[in-house]
Design a protein around this motif. Structure first.
Motif, short mmCIF file in Angstrom:
data_model
loop_
_atom_site.label_atom_id
_atom_site.label_comp_id
_atom_site.label_asym_id
_atom_site.label_seq_id
_atom_site.Cartn_x
_atom_site.Cartn_y
_atom_site.Cartn_z
N LEU A 19 114.58 74.65 34.09
CA LEU A 19 115.73 74.76 34.99
C LEU A 19 116.86 75.57 34.36
CD1 LEU A 19 115.96 71.13 36.48
CD2 LEU A 19 115.37 73.22 37.73
N ASN A 20 117.05 75.42 33.07
CA ASN A 20 118.13 76.14 32.40
C ASN A 20 117.83 77.63 32.21
OD1 ASN A 20 119.98 74.05 32.25
ND2 ASN A 20 119.23 73.31 30.27
N LYS A 21 116.63 78.05 32.58
CA LYS A 21 116.33 79.49 32.60
C LYS A 21 116.88 80.16 33.86
CE LYS A 21 112.03 79.18 29.88
NZ LYS A 21 110.54 79.34 29.93
N LEU A 27 111.39 77.41 42.22
CA LEU A 27 112.84 77.51 42.11
C LEU A 27 113.24 78.75 41.32
CD1 LEU A 27 113.80 73.78 41.41
CD2 LEU A 27 114.00 75.02 43.57
N GLN A 28 112.53 79.00 40.23
CA GLN A 28 112.84 80.17 39.41
C GLN A 28 112.65 81.46 40.20
OE1 GLN A 28 110.15 79.42 36.15
NE2 GLN A 28 111.74 78.48 34.88
N LYS A 29 111.60 81.51 41.02
CA LYS A 29 111.35 82.70 41.83
C LYS A 29 112.43 82.88 42.89
CE LYS A 29 107.78 84.96 44.62
NZ LYS A 29 106.40 84.86 45.17
N LEU A 30 112.83 81.77 43.54
CA LEU A 30 113.84 81.83 44.59
C LEU A 30 115.18 82.34 44.05
CD1 LEU A 30 114.94 81.21 47.46
CD2 LEU A 30 115.28 78.84 46.69
N PHE A 31 115.56 81.86 42.87
CA PHE A 31 116.88 82.17 42.35
C PHE A 31 116.87 83.25 41.26
CE2 PHE A 31 117.35 77.64 43.74
CZ PHE A 31 118.17 77.92 44.82
N SER A 32 115.82 84.06 41.25
CA SER A 32 115.72 85.13 40.26
C SER A 32 116.58 86.33 40.67
CB SER A 32 114.26 85.57 40.10
OG SER A 32 113.75 86.06 41.33
#
Length: 399
Positions: A312-314, A394-399
């Protein structure tokens, strides 16, 4: 003729549990064939340990468990809870100071119902579990939020509590480890808060449901162990649900001074009578039997918590403190608000949670369920594959 509302104002004012609402929506989507990853429910993904299930299987065949038993609980279970309270909370109590309830929620409700008169204030460290304010309001009390953000690792201070205290303050709610944040108060912090409560003549309702789920060699010290003189004004609530993966068995309890437990027992005698005997027999096996399965579950949660916090912190704009207990993370997502994601610009964590569910089919619980906006709660008590898949989305959505 007096006109009456169809539903009592007291009950009509209650909001549905936000965590259960989100979980139900996620399960409905899953049932419809959608590949939803749900971080919503605070429910272990492990089965109840086999020796506990076997104890229940034996109990269900015994006719003595087919009958009413004392409303406050089976004597054997009350004795086992007293032993656990000494072992884990450092407080010696008699079985008569224990009442067995239908899950931890009933213990929370009965604690506030027993202590509060209309208008009495309860100091509620915030973020809070969504049920606390509703249970306080049902008892006629007034919840007073005392907020500590991610910059404080979600831990309130004595100074904040003192600033919120008024002549109407009667009860301090103390929760360590916390739902929704996983925050754990240090022994020094616990002692300071306990001494402050004692000096100001407050009652304490201490929810210890997650006390056995702590990491890094820590121990969640009970407030009555830190300040023994507070025991006469403290109600401890607890249960088997989280530690032993027994959410569906519905066994909780409350421990406290004899007069308060007697009053709560009178309430329960009219409210629900005894907890199901088979579940009580299972709880006895949980508390008195081998604890190796608890160690295995805790080690798994520990590994998952480190993974999800790191991942998450990434995500730029997300700050997730490392929780020291329970099985939740509580990322501060204010850095994601006011920005466009997939054509949508969320301004609250409620809108952000809806966006996440709609666009990548990941269910989270927004901070509004637990206090101020700007946060999400994610439970990591789900399988490793689902945990990794959800974070990747989540990482993909907020990249």
């Amino acid at each position: 003729m007096t006109e009456h509302s169809r539903i009592s104002r007291r009950i009509a004012a209650i909001a549905e549990s936000a965590t259960l609402k989100v979980d139900a929506k996620a399960k409905a989507l899953q049932a419809a064939g959608r590949p939803v990853v749900s971080y919503a429910a605070g429910e272990p993904d492990f089965p109840t340990p086999a020796h506990i299930v076997e104890a229940a299987a034996v109990a269900v065949r015994d006719p003595k468990n087919h009958r009413y038993t004392p409303a406050a609980g089976l004597p054997e279970l009350r004795a086992a809870i007293a032993e656990k309270t000494l072992r884990d909370s450092g407080l010696a109590v008699e079985p008569s100071q224990v009442i067995v309830t239908n899950g931890g929620k009933q213990a929370v409700y009965e604690a506030f119902a027993t202590l509060l008169d209309p208008g009495d204030e309860v100091l509620v460290p915030t973020p809070f579990w969504t049920t606390y304010p509703e249970a306080i309001a049902l008892a006629g009390g007034v919840p007073v939020q005392v907020f500590a953000g991610s910059d404080q690792d979600y831990l309130v201070t004595v100074e904040q509590l003192e600033a919120a205290r008024t002549p109407r303050s009667k009860v301090l709610l103390f929760v360590s480890p916390s739902n929704p944040t996983g925050a754990v108060y240090s022994p020094e912090q616990t002692k300071a808060i306990g001494e402050w409560a004692l000096e100001n003549g407050l009652w304490v309702v201490s929810d210890e449901i997650y006390q056995n789920l702590v990491y890094d060699g820590l121990r969640a010290q009970s407030i009555v162990e830190a300040v023994p003189a507070l025991a006469d004004r403290t109600l401890l609530v607890n249960g088997v649900a989280k530690t032993y993966a027994m959410t569906g068995w519905r066994v909780g309890w409350m421990v406290g001074p004899l007069d308060a437990i007697k009053a709560a027992s009178n309430l329960q005698s009219h409210l629900s009578s005894n907890v199901a005997n088979v579940s009580q027999r299972a709880a006895i096996a949980a508390l008195t039997g081998p604890q190796d399965t608890v160690d295995v579950m805790r080690a798994t949660y520990d590994r998952r918590r480190r993974f999800i916090v790191a991942e998450l912190n990434k995500i730029p704009g997300v700050h997730t403190p490392l929780p020291e207990g329970a099985f939740y993370v509580y990322p501060d997502v204010t850095g994601l608000l006011g920005r466009e994601w997939g054509g949508v610009t969320p301004t609250t964590s409620l809108e952000l949670a809806d966006l996440i569910l709609d666009q990548v089919e990941v269910a989270t619980v927004p901070g509004e369920a637990f206090g101020p906006s700007g946060f999400l709660r994610l439970s990591y008590a789900l399988g490793d594959d689902a945990l990794a898949e959800g974070v990747a989305r989540l990482q993909k959505l907020f990249s």
